[in-house]
Design a protein around this motif. Structure first.
Motif, PDB file in Angstrom:
ATOM      1  N   ILE A  61       1.084  -1.172  -0.173  1.00  0.00           N
ATOM      2  CA  ILE A  61      -0.044   0.010   0.064  1.00  0.00           C
ATOM      3  C   ILE A  61       0.945   1.419  -0.179  1.00  0.00           C
ATOM      4  CG2 ILE A  61      -1.640   1.468   1.104  1.00  0.00           C
ATOM      5  CD1 ILE A  61      -2.657  -1.555   2.315  1.00  0.00           C
ATOM      6  N   ILE A  62       1.886   1.238   0.782  1.00  0.00           N
ATOM      7  CA  ILE A  62       2.715   2.386   0.868  1.00  0.00           C
ATOM      8  C   ILE A  62       3.575   2.621  -0.500  1.00  0.00           C
ATOM      9  CG2 ILE A  62       5.076   3.229   1.693  1.00  0.00           C
ATOM     10  CD1 ILE A  62       3.998   1.495   4.385  1.00  0.00           C
ATOM     11  N   ALA A  63       3.973   1.442  -1.218  1.00  0.00           N
ATOM     12  CA  ALA A  63       4.433   1.741  -2.416  1.00  0.00           C
ATOM     13  C   ALA A  63       3.332   2.199  -3.375  1.00  0.00           C
ATOM     14  CB  ALA A  63       5.001   0.283  -2.927  1.00  0.00           C
ATOM     15  N   GLN A  64       2.333   1.609  -3.561  1.00  0.00           N
ATOM     16  CA  GLN A  64       1.192   1.815  -4.448  1.00  0.00           C
ATOM     17  C   GLN A  64       0.806   3.332  -4.435  1.00  0.00           C
ATOM     18  OE1 GLN A  64      -0.580  -2.673  -5.170  1.00  0.00           O
ATOM     19  NE2 GLN A  64      -1.731  -1.121  -4.029  1.00  0.00           N
ATOM     20  N   THR A  83       3.864   6.646  -2.813  1.00  0.00           N
ATOM     21  CA  THR A  83       5.131   6.970  -3.499  1.00  0.00           C
ATOM     22  C   THR A  83       4.876   7.074  -5.061  1.00  0.00           C
ATOM     23  OG1 THR A  83       5.877   5.055  -1.968  1.00  0.00           O
ATOM     24  CG2 THR A  83       7.480   5.939  -3.601  1.00  0.00           C
ATOM     25  N   GLN A  84       5.285   8.217  -5.238  1.00  0.00           N
ATOM     26  CA  GLN A  84       5.048   8.870  -6.668  1.00  0.00           C
ATOM     27  C   GLN A  84       6.142   7.990  -7.393  1.00  0.00           C
ATOM     28  OE1 GLN A  84       5.273  12.770  -7.624  1.00  0.00           O
ATOM     29  NE2 GLN A  84       3.505  12.336  -8.986  1.00  0.00           N
ATOM     30  N   LYS A  85       7.515   8.271  -7.045  1.00  0.00           N
ATOM     31  CA  LYS A  85       8.769   7.568  -7.675  1.00  0.00           C
ATOM     32  C   LYS A  85       9.597   7.051  -6.886  1.00  0.00           C
ATOM     33  CE  LYS A  85      11.718   9.813 -10.943  1.00  0.00           C
ATOM     34  NZ  LYS A  85      13.239  10.790 -10.290  1.00  0.00           N
ATOM     35  N   GLN A  86       9.889   7.504  -5.832  1.00  0.00           N
ATOM     36  CA  GLN A  86      11.324   7.089  -4.874  1.00  0.00           C
ATOM     37  C   GLN A  86      10.800   6.717  -3.669  1.00  0.00           C
ATOM     38  OE1 GLN A  86      14.275  10.126  -4.481  1.00  0.00           O
ATOM     39  NE2 GLN A  86      15.337   8.892  -6.196  1.00  0.00           N
ATOM     40  N   SER A  87      11.339   5.686  -3.037  1.00  0.00           N
ATOM     41  CA  SER A  87      11.391   5.468  -1.548  1.00  0.00           C
ATOM     42  C   SER A  87      12.685   5.128  -1.038  1.00  0.00           C
ATOM     43  CB  SER A  87      10.498   4.679  -1.084  1.00  0.00           C
ATOM     44  OG  SER A  87      10.500   3.400  -1.744  1.00  0.00           O
ATOM     45  N   GLU A 134      10.885  -2.162  -4.902  1.00  0.00           N
ATOM     46  CA  GLU A 134      11.400  -2.194  -6.352  1.00  0.00           C
ATOM     47  C   GLU A 134      10.788  -3.165  -7.185  1.00  0.00           C
ATOM     48  OE1 GLU A 134      15.506  -3.681  -5.549  1.00  0.00           O
ATOM     49  OE2 GLU A 134      16.056  -1.625  -6.342  1.00  0.00           O
ATOM     50  N   LYS A 135      10.175  -4.199  -6.871  1.00  0.00           N
ATOM     51  CA  LYS A 135       9.406  -5.141  -7.937  1.00  0.00           C
ATOM     52  C   LYS A 135       8.130  -4.312  -8.287  1.00  0.00           C
ATOM     53  CE  LYS A 135      10.899  -9.484  -6.024  1.00  0.00           C
ATOM     54  NZ  LYS A 135      10.611 -10.635  -5.522  1.00  0.00           N
ATOM     55  N   LEU A 136       7.574  -3.460  -7.511  1.00  0.00           N
ATOM     56  CA  LEU A 136       6.210  -2.731  -7.943  1.00  0.00           C
ATOM     57  C   LEU A 136       6.691  -1.441  -8.384  1.00  0.00           C
ATOM     58  CD1 LEU A 136       4.530  -2.842  -4.539  1.00  0.00           C
ATOM     59  CD2 LEU A 136       3.653  -3.954  -6.523  1.00  0.00           C
ATOM     60  N   GLY A 137       8.119  -1.252  -8.963  1.00  0.00           N
ATOM     61  CA  GLY A 137       8.242  -0.145  -9.813  1.00  0.00           C
ATOM     62  C   GLY A 137       8.940   0.960  -9.358  1.00  0.00           C
TER      63      GLY A 137
END
Ligand SMILES: *Cc1c(COP(=O)(O)O)cnc(C)c1O
Length: 346
Positions: free
Chosen positions: A73-76, A79-83, A100-103
């Motif tokens: 959820i945090i990645a989707q 996060t627009q681009k970078q964490s 990373e796998k989520l792009g």
């Protein structure tokens, strides 16, 4: 029944036996999750979480399926681009790899086992494992305070094995994630996500609505005391009952901190075992990782088993050279006396 010191799933509160029966008899297990009964239960559980865990009133709570889902959820949704992921163990690293796998463009910042977490750079989202279950280390409030001051990014914390056992300064994080099979002392299958007004604002700006578990859908449902999917109603019921039963978090946390200190002193002064992370500043209050040589580890785990005690296996890089002890609230002081007695006579 085995006495389990495994750091999750671990010992469930004994009261769970009665609560399970009560849940069945109350009829709650058969109601629709959009019914008033279910909504009332969710509402009361949120209120109890706010009250017992001393969560600021402007922070929102949502139920998800697990802590691992929170990573997604945090990645989707946030996060627009970078964490940036700072980690010293297996869970933090896994989180970075999934993002990373989520792009997501992931900035990896591994740090040393005995070091305090310090960041080299700011990022849109900063992902930290508050309590690294794999090696028994934690990031304390004082360190978080420093990180908060030095950076502007959203701070997301995996607190799976410490939430409900450690007193956080909640305001130092924007997203806090956990699952109930660790310090909540419940069966697995429910995750808790706690997020700040700032995280919500960020989700609104990004307006990501492509997933069933997009944070905005989750939030819109949670605001109505519903969930974005048919939830684990039984586990929410158990959570509500256990929250009614437990003392305030500050009291629980103080007790666990003292017990962790007592166990560490016992292990290092009265036995030949060592704590994996020697720096007391970063030792976890809720998960102890004990190091020794391969044969000793194998032997103590086998002996424990024959005494009805389950010790936690090592994890990741420390799989064969450590064993772990959960210091979770459902375990009693008397059970720790049994463990000490076993270790000293092993
Ligand atoms: C246990 C644990 C998880 C995984 O929890 P799930 O309920 O399996 O998603 C994630 N992070 C940490 C730090 C953990 O201890």
């Amino acid at each position: 029944m085995m006495l389990s010191f495994y750091p999750g799933p671990s010992k469930v509160y004994p009261q769970v036996a009665t609560y399970l029966q009560d849940a069945y008899e109350s009829g709650i297990l058969s109601v629709n999750h959009r019914s008033t009964e279910a909504m009332e239960m969710v509402k009361e559980t949120y209120q109890l979480l706010h009250e017992k865990l001393e969560i600021p009133s402007d922070y929102s709570i949502a139920f998800v399926s697990s802590a691992t889902e929170c990573w997604e959820i945090i990645a989707q949704s946030l996060t627009q681009k970078q964490s940036l992921h700072a980690y010293n163990g297996a869970f933090g690293q896994k989180w970075a790899e999934y993002a990373e796998k989520l792009g997501i463009e992931v900035l990896h910042q591994p740090f040393d086992l005995n070091e305090e977490c310090e960041l080299d750079q700011d990022a849109e989202v900063i992902c930290l494992t508050q309590n690294e279950t794999s090696n028994g280390t934690q990031i304390r409030n004082s360190t978080l305070q420093h990180i908060r001051k030095q950076n502007t990014g959203l701070i997301a914390l995996d607190a799976t094995s410490s939430m409900a056992g450690v007193s956080f300064d909640w305001t130092l994080g924007d997203v806090w994630c956990a699952s109930v099979q660790k310090c909540f002392g419940l069966p697995a299958g429910l995750g808790v996500m706690i997020y700040s007004p700032r995280a919500l604002k960020r989700a609104e700006e990004l307006n990501e609505r492509n997933h069933y578990n997009s944070l905005l859908f989750i939030h819109e449902n949670a605001a109505k005391f519903q969930t974005h999917y048919t939830p684990n109603v039984l586990n929410i019921y158990l959570l509500k009952r256990i929250l009614e039963h437990i003392p305030m978090l500050s009291e629980v946390a103080k007790h666990l901190e003292e017990r962790a200190r007592m166990m560490t002193q016992f292990l290092t002064q009265e036995t030949s075992w060592k704590v994996l992370a020697e720096n007391a500043l970063i030792q976890s209050d809720t998960v102890l990782a004990i190091s020794g040589d391969l044969e000793m580890i194998k032997q103590i785990k086998a002996n424990a088993k024959s005494h009805g005690i389950t010790l936690g296996n090592g994890y990741g890089k420390w799989k064969d050279t450590t064993f772990r002890i959960a210091n979770f609230p459902a375990l009693t002081d008397n059970e720790f006396s049994i463990l000490k007695h076993f270790i000293i006579h092993n």
